[in-house]
Scaffold this motif. Sequence first.
Motif, short mmCIF file in Angstrom:
data_model
loop_
_atom_site.label_atom_id
_atom_site.label_comp_id
_atom_site.label_asym_id
_atom_site.label_seq_id
_atom_site.Cartn_x
_atom_site.Cartn_y
_atom_site.Cartn_z
N PHE A 67 13.85 16.61 64.44
CA PHE A 67 12.84 17.29 64.34
C PHE A 67 13.23 18.70 63.31
CE2 PHE A 67 10.59 16.51 68.72
CZ PHE A 67 10.76 15.43 68.47
N THR A 68 12.08 19.08 62.44
CA THR A 68 12.00 20.24 61.80
C THR A 68 10.99 21.28 61.80
OG1 THR A 68 13.15 18.63 60.08
CG2 THR A 68 12.37 20.88 59.27
N ILE A 69 11.34 22.42 62.19
CA ILE A 69 10.29 23.44 62.31
C ILE A 69 10.00 24.19 60.89
CG2 ILE A 69 11.81 25.21 63.43
CD1 ILE A 69 9.27 26.02 64.98
N ASN A 76 -0.72 31.47 58.25
CA ASN A 76 -0.25 31.74 59.49
C ASN A 76 -0.13 30.28 60.16
OD1 ASN A 76 -0.82 34.54 59.20
ND2 ASN A 76 -3.02 34.51 59.61
N THR A 77 0.55 29.31 59.75
CA THR A 77 0.67 28.20 60.37
C THR A 77 2.05 27.76 60.49
OG1 THR A 77 -1.55 27.39 59.27
CG2 THR A 77 -0.14 25.72 60.07
N VAL A 78 2.20 27.12 61.71
CA VAL A 78 3.76 26.43 62.01
C VAL A 78 3.58 25.08 62.15
CG1 VAL A 78 3.52 26.85 64.47
CG2 VAL A 78 5.71 26.46 63.34
N TYR A 79 4.68 24.36 61.49
CA TYR A 79 4.69 23.05 61.39
C TYR A 79 5.82 22.41 62.28
CZ TYR A 79 1.61 23.89 57.63
OH TYR A 79 0.81 24.33 56.89
N LEU A 80 5.74 21.15 62.88
CA LEU A 80 6.81 20.58 63.29
C LEU A 80 6.78 19.13 63.08
CD1 LEU A 80 9.03 20.93 65.49
CD2 LEU A 80 7.79 19.84 67.33
N GLN A 81 7.66 18.81 62.12
CA GLN A 81 8.04 17.45 61.66
C GLN A 81 8.93 16.57 62.71
OE1 GLN A 81 6.54 15.72 58.75
NE2 GLN A 81 7.85 14.06 59.92
N MET A 82 8.38 15.64 63.11
CA MET A 82 9.16 15.10 64.09
C MET A 82 9.52 13.49 63.67
SD MET A 82 7.28 16.20 67.54
CE MET A 82 5.72 14.99 67.34
N ASN A 83 10.80 13.17 63.37
CA ASN A 83 11.23 12.06 62.92
C ASN A 83 11.97 11.05 64.08
OD1 ASN A 83 10.06 12.69 60.33
ND2 ASN A 83 11.96 13.50 59.79
N SER A 84 12.33 9.89 63.89
CA SER A 84 13.28 9.07 64.62
C SER A 84 12.69 9.31 66.18
CB SER A 84 14.56 9.53 64.50
OG SER A 84 14.89 9.30 63.28
N LEU A 85 11.34 9.09 66.42
CA LEU A 85 10.87 9.36 67.56
C LEU A 85 11.22 8.59 68.72
CD1 LEU A 85 7.53 10.95 66.81
CD2 LEU A 85 8.81 12.03 68.17
#
Length: 120
Positions: A67-69, A76-85
């Motif tokens: 995961f990458t935050i 005013n935005t935050v993301y969460l990239q989720m790989n290899s779930l």
Amino acid sequence: QVQLVESGGGLVQPGGSLRLSCAASGSIFSINIMNWYRQAPGKQRELVATISTGGSANYADSVRGRFTISRDNAKNTVYLQMNSLKPEDTAVYYCNADIRDTIMRLKNYWGQGTQVTVSS
């Protein structure tokens, strides 16, 4: 009035990817630390990732390397990239942030949550 709204959840197969977004809106002066939490059925809510205003990130051991935050302070935005779930990533994911409003009150806010389901 300040609110956090998440988006991007859904159903994905094991090994797949999803990107969550959380946008803060309202009478915002500044946003300090931003976090992603998750809560699986029958389990306590757990901290997944945090990111400071300057972009320093920390991760739970269970997601580090997958995961990458990130954040866009202008939006005013935050993301969460989720790989290899993995199936064990299945949970409701919540955005959380410390926000100072335009009359200088500092409060902690939660989003409404977005469901992530990892299943074949």
